[in-house]
Structures are given as C-alpha cells and as structure tokens.
Design an enzyme around this catalytic site. Structure first.
Site, PDB file in Angstrom:
ATOM      1  N   ARG A  68       0.852  -1.383  -0.033  1.00 11.01           N
ATOM      2  CA  ARG A  68      -0.054   0.047   0.115  1.00 11.01           C
ATOM      3  C   ARG A  68       0.880   1.338   0.026  1.00 11.01           C
ATOM      4  NH1 ARG A  68      -1.030   2.035   4.437  1.00 11.01           N
ATOM      5  NH2 ARG A  68      -1.232   0.239   5.558  1.00 11.01           N
TER       6      ARG A  68
ATOM      7  N   TYR B 171     -17.262  16.941 -14.266  1.00 11.19           N
ATOM      8  CA  TYR B 171     -17.994  15.617 -14.401  1.00 11.19           C
ATOM      9  C   TYR B 171     -18.707  15.323 -13.569  1.00 11.19           C
ATOM     10  CZ  TYR B 171     -17.703  10.492 -13.771  1.00 11.19           C
ATOM     11  OH  TYR B 171     -18.204   9.371 -13.416  1.00 11.19           O
TER      12      TYR B 171
ATOM     13  N   ASP C 158      -8.529  18.730 -13.978  1.00  8.05           N
ATOM     14  CA  ASP C 158      -8.861  17.488 -14.423  1.00  8.05           C
ATOM     15  C   ASP C 158      -8.609  17.345 -15.997  1.00  8.05           C
ATOM     16  OD1 ASP C 158      -9.982  15.001 -15.333  1.00  8.05           O
ATOM     17  OD2 ASP C 158     -11.816  15.290 -14.071  1.00  8.05           O
TER      18      ASP C 158
ATOM     19  N   LYS D  10      -9.821   6.287 -18.927  1.00  7.84           N
ATOM     20  CA  LYS D  10      -9.902   6.913 -20.294  1.00  7.84           C
ATOM     21  C   LYS D  10      -8.773   6.748 -21.444  1.00  7.84           C
ATOM     22  CE  LYS D  10     -14.146   7.593 -18.579  1.00  7.84           C
ATOM     23  NZ  LYS D  10     -13.760   7.629 -16.868  1.00  7.84           N
TER      24      LYS D  10
END
Lengths: 383, 292
Positions: A47, A99, A171, A196
């Site tokens: 992690r 978004y 973004d 994306k």
C-alpha cells in the site's frame, strides 16, 4: 529529457539489474523483506509503495511534467485524494460543467465534511474571481468539459489563482498529457481518470494525481498511503501498457473525429457540432493556445424535427451504447437520458443538454466504417 | 540443476516464489516481459541460460520458480512447465523415434491412448500394453527396441496400483537405458515421489491437484538425468508450448496449499468411501491411499 513519445514507451527501470526484463514485472507481493533490522528500504508494504505502481507513477510524473504522481483504483479515488488534502472550513471554486461524479463527491461527501464549494463557468474569469473568498484554497476545473467541450485555458485560471495565493487543480482526463500538460501552464495538481485515454482499452479502472512541488506531493501521498485507494500491481501494469500507445491512439482518434465531423457537416438536420479541435467550431482559438488537439470526444445536436435521437443511438452498430470514453473502441451516449438523466428537463436545458445532443467517444476503427455506421443510423432515425 | 532441498515439503511450498531481488518481495513478481535486456554484447553472445533470461519462450522467472519448486518436490534434477498435461505427455515421448517401442500400463487417461495411436499411425512407434500385474508379463513385453515404459499409478479409472520400484528394477535390469516414466497426477509428490523409487521421468497434469482451482491448464515433467534434461530443454524451446508467466505464477501460488488440500481431499474421499461401503446398491468402490 527524452521526447514525449519516447517517454511513453520507456518506463523508468525498476528491476533491470536483476533479470533485464524489458517490461517491468508485476510485483504482486504485499510485503517486502528487510535485509536486516533498521535497513533503509524503498519498499516495505505494498500500500505504501510497490515497484510496479511506482514505475507508472514515475512515468506519469514525467509525462505531465510534475514532480511526483500517485495512482489510484479509479478516477474518482484520484479526485477524492486531490480534494482530501483540504480541511473543514476551506472553500473551493469549481467549474459548473465538471464531471457529474465530481459534483457528487463534492456535494454529497466533502460538503458534509465541512468543505464549501461555489460552482461557476470557469470560462468567465470575472465570475471565478468574484467567487474567490478569504477561505478559498483552490480552483478546480476541467480545461475541456463533457459533453459540450467548453474550453478554459489553464494559464488564465492558474494566474488568477496564484494572484490570490490559491491552487489551480485541473482534471486533464479529456486531453491527456499528450495534448495538454496543465502543470506547464501553471496548474499545481492534475487529476486523471486513467480509465480513459491513458489506459485506453476499456479494461482498467484507474486514476492518477500528479503534483508539482514536494510539499503538495507529500500531502497527496499522505492521503494515498493513509486511505489506501491504490491501484493494484496488475492494473498498474495494464495502465503502463496502455500508455505506450497513447499518442498513436489519440492521433487516430482525432483523425477519425475530424473525418466524421466533415461528414456530419454535409448532412441536413445536424443542428450543432461541439469540437474545439475544428478551426470552424467554437473553442478552437482558446484550445490552441495550450493544447495540441481536442481528443477523441465530440458531441452534436440532431434536429429533433428531422431525427429521433433515441432511434439514432439504438441503430448504431459499431458505436456501443456505453458510458466512458477514450478507449480503442467507439462509444456513443445520449446525455439527456444517460449521464445527465438526474437533471430535470429545465436543468438540462440550462446546462445546455438538449434532447437531441449525442456524445461520441471515437475509437481507432476505420473512419469509413464509423461514418457508414452513422450514415445508416441517421437514415433509420429520420422522422 | 535444482539442488536437493532438505527442508520439509510444507516449508518448500510455503517459501516458493519468495525471492531476493533488491525489493525483496515475499511473493514473486509476475514477469510478463517477453524479452530481457542484456547488459552488453558479450553477455548476450555468451548468454548462460541457467543464470539469466533472454526470451520468454526459453525461460521466464515465474516458470523457472515453478519448475524449480516441482523439481525439489519430486526430488529431480530439472522440471519443465508446459501449457497442458498433454503437452507434458508429448514432451516425455519426444525421445521416441520411428521403430521404437513403448510398454504401457493398459489403464490410462484416454487422452494418452489417443496420442499413442497418433504416434503409431504417423511414426510407426509401437505401443504394447501391460495389465500391471505379473512382472514376468512385463519382462516378456520388453525388447531391444523398447525405449520407454509408461506407468500411471494409481491408474484411472480402475485405481490399479503398481509398485514403481519393482517395475523400475525389472526394466533397468533388462536395459538401464529404458526410461521408466510415471504419471504422478493422481498422487502428487505429496503422497508419492516416483523418482525416489527408480523412475526416470515424472509427468503431471498440473491442471489437477497441483493447480487445484480449475483455473489453469498446465503440464509438468521432472527428470533425474542431466543429459535427458538437456534433451527435453532443447525440445521445449523448439516446440515452444511452454507455460505462460501468469499460469506459472498461479501454479506456484497453488502449490503453497497443496499439502492442506491433499489432506482434505483424502479425508473427504475416505468418508465418502465409508458411506458407499454401507450403501446397498454399490457393488465395489476403489480407493488407493498413501500416508493416511
């Protein structure tokens, strides 16, 4: 520094002195052995750090021109991490066309934890400046919005933000670092839905935050390590694998978009086309100040007197009716019934979402096949 | 090339894949790389396949780990991981030439017989069948042309049990060059190690107990003799039906629980057999059990 395309293909080497593996191995181990007590090790627990994840993080930092990058299990996990660096009482100015998932996390999560937000049209600098308050800590925006592809130059927001001593957070999902590198235009943090264009094959959910400066990077790393919404080693590898062909895919996608738009311009009943990559269309001049292109997404409005938009999207064969964008295969979406269905008709119209608005996410197929598909669907959708 | 490992079976499998590579991961990374950098031309030209890597068909770190682990578990010299159990059968029989003969147990997996017929039809390799009972009958089937004796013990589906050591002694008395090959799919090295009982070659469908989760196809061959190992190595890299890095990684992961799974399989099978022995309509049930 090597050129952008070279850096797409060559990941920073992680393990080359051991086996010489040309592809960075997928380190699936969750824990790493200390050679001895008190030894300084780069990795101890997956992690906190993982060599496969680290490789793609270093690569993204380089591609975006940042100091450090952090990858997460989804785009929303990345956006969460970027906003989780703030505290209760902080205020953030956000774009009013960002978004929908970002709106959701802002108003249904961070607002409940004491953050304040004001949404404005970031193309209107005066409106952004007016929204800045004494407790404002950042402006969060998308340089190209979805689905209307409205363009906000990064440098304008960044200069304004820095004049007020606050951060500019961008973004960059819609353009990717191949087409725009917001940090070079003054942004402080970049976020991505790497699902994306970056991953590009509709097979990985991933997000990224790229930071300028160690202080900001440390704040994001604290969130990544403390909350642990990290990207798995296998997905990190798949993401890196996708990144290798980022520029090839985007070049083809933009070629295809342009060919489809040329076709649509000749059709009767196409009320409007939204694509700032076309010199004839809105947003081109602003986009060209900073970006190399507009990407593989465009929208158009079908004249509802002439076409039935629902029949149109149902009749497409190559364009799959699906959310997401930026991958090798073409997708189509009807915002009024899908991504923006939660808004009332009035709210939709205020936001510019007309019933005939179609959003295309164009893939890398043969342009002639995509055009033929649209052609036959238009014929079927004719009233 | 795999050194004898004196640690217990459970320890060997639990530690499989734990490597020291600088990052010291406790589980081995998955090497999907198809090719490997050579530091310089000299190293590329004088490349030592036992030390390093060059191309994934030849060897991958993950395949090397699972091959080495199985070689240790079967107490052999070298292991080979291939894409399926039948690919392992093919690899073992790659020593045969036209005119050679094989003596085989008469109760085997049907896919083996299908491949035997193919070798008979296409390459005039003769297969003679032995019923697994009297060793004199086996000796009568051996000839100067015999290259290999093929056993499966216990056999499928009749659960015939063969004394591997007795067969290997009888065959090697006749001709030490005849290879005794044992399909150990049914017992796994947890219950039976044919190479320690005189066999020359061990074969596995790793799809079964070794993999154990119905999510990988794989085959394993382990041999004792370095010369035979080299022959099989050359054949494997030529035919190229090697086990993928990911399947090798999964198989290594599966091996860590092999003892636990085998214990449970055996306990459950015994309970079912006891039940069937009481059941009025069951005429006969067969179970072979080692070590409990």
């Amino acid at each position: 520094m090597a050129g952008f395309n070279t850096r797409l293909v060559h990941q920073p080497r992680q393990n080359d002195n051991q086996t010489g593996a040309v592809a960075v191995p997928v380190y699936k181990a969750t824990t790493f052995a200390y050679p001895k007590i008190g030894a300084q090790v780069k990795y101890d627990y997956s992690r906190s750090g993982n060599p496969t994840r680290n490789a793609v993080e270093e690569q993204l930092a380089s591609l975006e021109g940042g100091d450090r990058a952090f990858v997460f299990a989804s785009g929303m996990a990345a956006i969460h991490a970027a906003l989780a660096i703030f505290e209760a009482g902080d205020h953030i100015v956000i774009g009013d066309q960002i978004y929908g998932g970002t709106f959701r996390i802002v108003y249904q999560y961070f607002k409940d934890r004491g953050l304040e937000f004001t949404a404005v049209d970031t193309r209107d600098l005066a409106a952004v400046e007016k929204a800045i308050q004494p407790n404002t800590k950042a402006v969060y925006f998308e340089p190209v919005t979805n689905p209307l592809l409205q363009v906000t130059p990064v440098s304008e927001i960044a200069q304004l933000a820095h004049r007020h001593g606050i951060l500019a957070i961008t973004d960059n999902t819609f353009l990717s670092p191949y087409l725009l590198r917001p940090l070079e235009y003054g942004a402080d943090l970049v976020v991505h839905s790497a699902t994306k264009y970056l991953a590009g094959h509709s097979d990985v959910s991933a997000g990224a935050v790229i930071a300028k400066g160690e202080e900001l990077a440390d704040r994001v790393y604290f969130v990544q390590n403390a909350i642990g919404g990290i990207l798995s080693p296998e997905d990190s590898n798949d993401l890196a694998r996708g990144i290798k062909t980022l520029s090839l895919r985007l070049d083809r996608q933009m070629e295809n978009v342009q060919a489809i738009i040329e076709f649509l311009k000749k059709q009767a009943g196409i009320a409007k086309i939204y694509y700032p990559g076309d010199p004839d269309l809105a947003g081109y001049d602003d986009l060209r100040k900073e970006a190399k292109g507009a990407g593989g997404v465009f929208s158009c409005e079908l004249d509802k007197e002439i076409y039935d938009p629902v029949v149109f999207v149902n009749s497409l064969n190559l364009f799959s009716l699906a959310v997401s964008l930026g991958a090798v295969e073409s997708l189509v979406e009807l915002p009024s019934k899908m991504s923006h269905a939660e808004l009332s008709e009035e709210e939709q119209l205020t936001a510019g979402i007309k019933p005939g608005l179609i959003r295309f996410a164009v893939g890398i197929e043969d342009a002639a096949d995509l055009i033929a598909d649209i052609d036959q669907a238009l014929a079927k959708a004719k009233r | 090339m795999t050194e004898k490992d004196n640690r217990s079976f459970e320890t060997i499998v639990a530690e499989a894949g734990s490597i020291k590579d600088g990052a010291n991961p406790v589980a081995q990374p998955l090497y999907l790389s198809a090719c490997y950098r050579h530091p310089d031309l000299d190293q590329a030209v004088n490349f030592d396949r036992l030390q390093g890597f060059t191309y994934s068909r030849v060897e991958t770190p993950n395949r090397k780990t699972v091959e080495g682990t199985l070689a240790k578990l079967e107490e052999g010299y070298q292991g080979f991981a291939v894409a399926s159990g039948m690919a392992a059968v093919q690899l073992v029989l790659s020593v045969l030439k036209t005119g050679d003969e094989v003596v085989s147990l008469d109760d085997l997996y049907g896919g083996d017989f299908r491949y035997f017929r193919h070798l008979e039809d296409h390459f005039q390799i003769k297969f003679k069948l032995w019923n697994g009972e009297a060793l004199e009958n086996l000796r009568e089937l051996l000839s100067p042309k015999t290259k290999l004796v093929w056993l499966e013990t216990p056999s499928n589906p009749m659960m015939k049990s063969v004394d591997i050591q007795a067969v290997a002694d009888a065959v090697h008395d006749y001709n030490p060059d005849i290879l005794v090959a044992v399909d150990n799919t049914f017992y796994t090295p947890y219950y039976q190690k044919p190479l320690t009982q005189g066999a020359d070659v061990v074969i596995h469908s790793a799809t079964k107990y070794l993999g154990g989760h119905n999510d990988i196809l794989g085959g394993i061959v382990v041999v004792k003799d370095p010369v035979l190992a080299d022959f099989y190595f050359q054949y494997t890299i030529t035919v190229g039906d090697t086990m993928s890095a990911f399947d090798s990684w999964l198989l290594t992961r599966s091996l860590t629980t092999l003892p636990l799974r085998m214990q449970q399989h055996t306990a459950s099978a015994k309970k079912i057999v006891s039940f069937l022995e009481q059941a009025p309509h069951v005429e006969k049930s067969s179970i072979q059990a080692r070590r409990g």
